[in-house]
Design an enzyme around this catalytic site. Sequence first.
Site, PDB file in Angstrom:
ATOM      1  N   THR A 366      -1.923   8.368   6.338  1.00 22.35           N
ATOM      2  CA  THR A 366      -0.834   7.807   5.541  1.00 22.35           C
ATOM      3  C   THR A 366       0.240   7.382   6.533  1.00 22.35           C
ATOM      4  O   THR A 366       0.145   7.712   7.709  1.00 22.35           O
ATOM      5  CB  THR A 366      -0.321   8.893   4.563  1.00 22.35           C
ATOM      6  OG1 THR A 366      -1.395   9.262   3.700  1.00 22.35           O
ATOM      7  CG2 THR A 366       0.847   8.455   3.732  1.00 22.35           C
ATOM      8  N   GLY A 458      -0.036  12.849   6.579  1.00 20.54           N
ATOM      9  CA  GLY A 458      -0.674  14.127   6.869  1.00 20.54           C
ATOM     10  C   GLY A 458      -1.329  14.809   5.698  1.00 20.54           C
ATOM     11  O   GLY A 458      -1.589  16.013   5.752  1.00 20.54           O
ATOM     12  N   GLY A 459      -1.592  14.079   4.594  1.00 26.05           N
ATOM     13  CA  GLY A 459      -2.272  14.708   3.466  1.00 26.05           C
ATOM     14  C   GLY A 459      -1.521  15.937   2.995  1.00 26.05           C
ATOM     15  O   GLY A 459      -0.302  15.920   2.797  1.00 26.05           O
TER      16      GLY A 459
END
Length: 557
Positions: A366, A458-459
């Site tokens: 992302t 970073g999820g």
Amino acid sequence: MKRLVLSYFLFQYAALVLGQTGLIASKAMVVSAREEASQIGIEIMQQGGNAFDAMVATELALAVAYPYAGNIAGGGFMVYRKFDGDIGALDYREKAPLKATKDMYLDKNKDVIPNLSVNGALAVGVPGTIAGIFAVHQKFGKLPLKTIMAPVIALAKKGVVITEKQWKQISNNQKEINDISGSETMYAKTYKIGDTIKYANLAATLERILQNGASEFYKGETAQKMVNFIQKNGGILSMEDLANYEVKWRKPITFSYKDLNIISMSPPSSGGITLGQIMKMIEPFPIAKYGHNSEQYIQLLTEAERRAYADRNYFLGDPDFIKIPTNQLLKKNYLKQRMRNFDWNKATPSAQVAHGNITISESNETTHYSIVDAEGNAIAATTTLNGAYGSKLYSEELGFFFNNQMDDFSSKPGAPNSYGLVGAAANSIAPEKRMLSSMTPTIVEKNGKLLMVLGSPGGSTIITAVLQTILNVNEFGMGMQESVNMPRFHHQGLPDEIVFEPNSFATDLLSNLNSKGYRIKIKELPVIGKVDAILRLPNGQLEGGADHRGDDTAKGF
């Protein structure tokens, strides 16, 4: 000998991060994943544009300079605070196509088909990025779109120089891209560091969008080309899906933490609620006294995180489809109750935490950018294709990758997807539903004035990266760059382990935590967050924090 080597690494790391000051600017700043995008955003503001104009330019420039996550066929979230204190949020998250079904990624035995929701055309959600930037410009923009988009189109034609980190991204994903998109695309070529990639077809697509507006992407020639391409490759995206897509202006999540007021993203992002739960759970404790990244500090954050992530995974989803008990989840008494069985002497197993049978491991690829303009308007925006280069499906004709956002749904409640995500029914697939996210674009106020603008990729690590960055500034008195540079750790309930950045934490500290029942994992994640942030200093100047873990760059004037 091992201890001597580790001590050397820790010393080197400390030398890198301690006391480092980021770029200082007096009027305006953009911090993003690529220098080219930050520069274009700043130039737009130098021409008289505001933060919202700069958002449009920066978002589109990232689609050119950082196709790993920047996009025009993905989606995202934006939180804003205007110079007069007015706040709001924009949800331009992707949606499930009309032909999507709850069991679309399951075989005849109701088992998840590996990678079907990850790679290729069936993984593609209805894109929201173009609708998002046009909505922002229409509501708040000052400059003509031609002025804003011209430097982006010029960048696509001129090309972008491949950095070492970008070369690694291409190299690591090239085989999969070729397997899915074929060997005729520009990504089938062999590149080396320092090469320039030109995006002529993307430039042509952007020129059509500039000429015809958002309807070009959702109803025009570009829309038809997208649908033909997706369906030819086995996907279900339709012209009706694109024509029906709408962004949503949302009310952001707001909460207090000591003397701060936090403004963050509301569902279908889980970021604001989960961040709020963690910060309210740790608020009663004397954090500054524990010391930065000390044993007690790590314990406290870990225990609050495991409880908040359990709630996140069970209760949260698209608020247009499910009822979310937001007020209850952020209530002081409820959160005090959640921490009641916290014991300094031993870890609380995640299996003993309510709803702890649900795990989360989202994709890390992302990108976030933060903007403050000369008027004092502030924007925190996080955008994504989900996986690295999204679905790995690249249209040579249109010049961009498509998202694989469908994988953020629960393909089968109770069973893991390819990222290890086991979701609840709240996040199951339904036509036109938005999938749950951990994106956490956040703005922080102090004494009624702007203090910080930040966010991260970073999820599932996004939330904890944003959390630690805020605490670094507020509890430990760090500047923005120093705060962003500091080593991070992450816990999300399940898997029941604390992940630490390598070569950053003392062996004795990790051993002590392990003796209390904490499972320690030291590994090179793609990122434990990659924070891009802005801090307003006491003298009114702005300090940028651009994460050294990427090519991230701050630009200002």
